[in-house]
Design an enzyme around this catalytic site. Sequence first.
Site, PDB file in Angstrom:
ATOM      1  N   HIS A 129       0.868  -1.186   0.000  1.00 46.15           N
ATOM      2  CA  HIS A 129       0.000   0.000   0.000  1.00 46.15           C
ATOM      3  C   HIS A 129       0.906   1.237   0.000  1.00 46.15           C
ATOM      4  O   HIS A 129       2.013   1.200   0.530  1.00 46.15           O
ATOM      5  CB  HIS A 129      -0.835  -0.050   1.282  1.00 46.15           C
ATOM      6  CG  HIS A 129      -1.896   0.994   1.413  1.00 46.15           C
ATOM      7  ND1 HIS A 129      -1.627   2.289   1.808  1.00 46.15           N
ATOM      8  CD2 HIS A 129      -3.235   0.937   1.230  1.00 46.15           C
ATOM      9  CE1 HIS A 129      -2.755   2.979   1.860  1.00 46.15           C
ATOM     10  NE2 HIS A 129      -3.749   2.189   1.511  1.00 46.15           N
ATOM     11  N   ASP A 206       3.162  -4.306   8.008  1.00 44.22           N
ATOM     12  CA  ASP A 206       1.938  -3.515   7.896  1.00 44.22           C
ATOM     13  C   ASP A 206       0.765  -4.475   8.095  1.00 44.22           C
ATOM     14  O   ASP A 206       0.416  -5.240   7.197  1.00 44.22           O
ATOM     15  CB  ASP A 206       1.898  -2.850   6.509  1.00 44.22           C
ATOM     16  CG  ASP A 206       0.561  -2.164   6.226  1.00 44.22           C
ATOM     17  OD1 ASP A 206      -0.361  -2.270   7.054  1.00 44.22           O
ATOM     18  OD2 ASP A 206       0.449  -1.534   5.161  1.00 44.22           O
ATOM     19  N   GLN A 209      -4.490  -5.019   7.125  1.00 45.56           N
ATOM     20  CA  GLN A 209      -5.514  -5.924   6.576  1.00 45.56           C
ATOM     21  C   GLN A 209      -5.466  -7.296   7.226  1.00 45.56           C
ATOM     22  O   GLN A 209      -6.308  -8.154   6.926  1.00 45.56           O
ATOM     23  CB  GLN A 209      -5.323  -6.075   5.054  1.00 45.56           C
ATOM     24  CG  GLN A 209      -5.468  -4.780   4.291  1.00 45.56           C
ATOM     25  CD  GLN A 209      -6.910  -4.287   4.241  1.00 45.56           C
ATOM     26  OE1 GLN A 209      -7.852  -4.996   4.585  1.00 45.56           O
ATOM     27  NE2 GLN A 209      -7.086  -3.059   3.808  1.00 45.56           N
ATOM     28  N   LYS A 232     -10.455  -0.592  10.376  1.00 42.31           N
ATOM     29  CA  LYS A 232     -10.674  -1.829   9.613  1.00 42.31           C
ATOM     30  C   LYS A 232     -10.938  -2.999  10.564  1.00 42.31           C
ATOM     31  O   LYS A 232     -11.302  -4.091  10.138  1.00 42.31           O
ATOM     32  CB  LYS A 232      -9.452  -2.133   8.746  1.00 42.31           C
ATOM     33  CG  LYS A 232      -9.179  -1.041   7.711  1.00 42.31           C
ATOM     34  CD  LYS A 232      -8.008  -1.389   6.837  1.00 42.31           C
ATOM     35  CE  LYS A 232      -7.377  -0.198   6.170  1.00 42.31           C
ATOM     36  NZ  LYS A 232      -8.124   0.371   5.060  1.00 42.31           N
ATOM     37  N   CYS A 370      -4.778   2.477  -3.632  1.00 37.01           N
ATOM     38  CA  CYS A 370      -3.528   2.991  -3.038  1.00 37.01           C
ATOM     39  C   CYS A 370      -2.392   2.000  -3.228  1.00 37.01           C
ATOM     40  O   CYS A 370      -1.589   1.753  -2.308  1.00 37.01           O
ATOM     41  CB  CYS A 370      -3.696   3.320  -1.550  1.00 37.01           C
ATOM     42  SG  CYS A 370      -4.914   4.598  -1.256  1.00 37.01           S
TER      43      CYS A 370
HETATM   44  N1  PMP Z   1      -1.756  -0.441   4.617  1.00 44.40           N
HETATM   45  C1  PMP Z   1      -2.717  -1.186   4.062  1.00 44.40           C
HETATM   46  C2  PMP Z   1      -2.370  -2.559   3.552  1.00 44.40           C
HETATM   47  C3  PMP Z   1      -4.015  -0.695   3.963  1.00 44.40           C
HETATM   48  O1  PMP Z   1      -4.973  -1.426   3.399  1.00 44.40           O
HETATM   49  C4  PMP Z   1      -4.306   0.604   4.468  1.00 44.40           C
HETATM   50  C5  PMP Z   1      -5.696   1.193   4.369  1.00 44.40           C
HETATM   51  N2  PMP Z   1      -6.286   1.047   3.114  1.00 44.40           N
HETATM   52  C6  PMP Z   1      -3.267   1.322   5.047  1.00 44.40           C
HETATM   53  C7  PMP Z   1      -2.009   0.776   5.106  1.00 44.40           C
HETATM   54  C8  PMP Z   1      -3.495   2.696   5.604  1.00 44.40           C
HETATM   55  O2  PMP Z   1      -4.301   2.637   6.739  1.00 44.40           O
HETATM   56  P1  PMP Z   1      -4.879   3.972   7.378  1.00 44.40           P
HETATM   57  O3  PMP Z   1      -5.435   4.784   6.244  1.00 44.40           O
HETATM   58  O4  PMP Z   1      -5.935   3.496   8.298  1.00 44.40           O
HETATM   59  O5  PMP Z   1      -3.764   4.656   8.066  1.00 44.40           O
END
Ligand code: PMP
Length: 412
Positions: A129, A206, A209, A232, A370
Amino acid sequence: MTGQKGRAFDVARVREDFPLLARTVHGKPLVYFDSANTAQKPRAVIEAVDRYYREFNANVARAVHQLGEEATAAYESARDKLARFLGAPSREEIVLTSGTTQAINLVAYSWALPRLRAGDEILVTTMEHHANIVPWQLVCERTGARLKVAPISERGELIVDRFVDALTPSVKLAAVAHVSNVLGTINPVAELARAARKRGIPLLVDGSQAAPHVAVDLRTLGCDFYAMTGHKLFGPTGTGALWARREILREMPPFFGGGEMIREVRFDGTTFADPPHRFEAGTPNIAGFVGLGAAIDYLDGLGHAAIGAHEQALLDHLTEALRAMPGVRLFGEAAHKVPVVSFLVDGAHAHDLATLLDHEGIAVRSGHHCAHPLMQFFGVPATLRASLAFYNTHEEIERFAAALARVRTLLA
Ligand code: PMP
């Protein structure tokens, strides 16, 4: 996660805990297949936030009065719950953040920036991401370090041998998604951590998910940093955490300065609080963390085993339904996955399909998620993504498949 082991998962009953799932969209019952974007909240979370504002709204760690004590206790109990939920050896290793993005940026600015030099490398993977790419690029720009990328296969699995080969002495940090938000792939984090550790390279995971789907046990994963996000995980937005080993946190200077993170402030110099408070300047999202605590309690009540079995059945059903449709291309067919499925339909633009599905009451995401580099790897600008949670049903998958078959004809 503990809970009602062995008991069958009663999805109809569980859905009653999520008020929003009962609503209609464009006159149709909602099918919410966008939980990887943000998950819906159980009543327990909504009520905990409501109760906080009604009954004990006060600032934390400042007031000696009763409300302040109650607010502080509730906020700090979220740290305890997160520590237990993630299997962290100590609550002092949990830094409460606004989410994964802030957690990773904290590591980038406080840990990586002072350490990295020209010629150093940060290893990431093709499936990251942007939150696990851009902070490292910003550090690289300032230090002269470089980003190095471990490749994935066409099936959307990390090529572990290539990742291990890439762990050369110039690599000072490796950063990997536990679970891909686009492909649903579960990466073999424990194996990656062992390889990195053998070479003395810290590993950041990270976990955005992963936490909603798989049991996370930091004691056995063996990584050095773990970032997660609360919204999430069925909790409020603006909540999350960074876990890092105590000895690492102790070496990290503060990233934000302000109230709450100091021991003593003088105009000729300030001394800082110990971790984790050193990294929590300012008034935090108290209500959010009260809600996140309630979300973790709720998940504990369901139990990971029951959730996992139901989610696997949903994933198998959804994958089969899409495979059975002519002209559907699936992205990510890893052996170990969470119920997140990306796909494209021949002759139809992802955004057009998502819009038509929305008119059927079905919420899916379309776009790059993203993850531009991953889109570039597959040679597509966007995909559709259906991302499920334990509150979804087989009947919803049938409705989704029927609606998709119908709306695609409108675009042909
Ligand atoms: N890493 C991953 C794999 C994600 O899916 C997301 C959210 N789509 C993020 C980071 C960022 O998370 P947040 O916007 O809650 O900080």
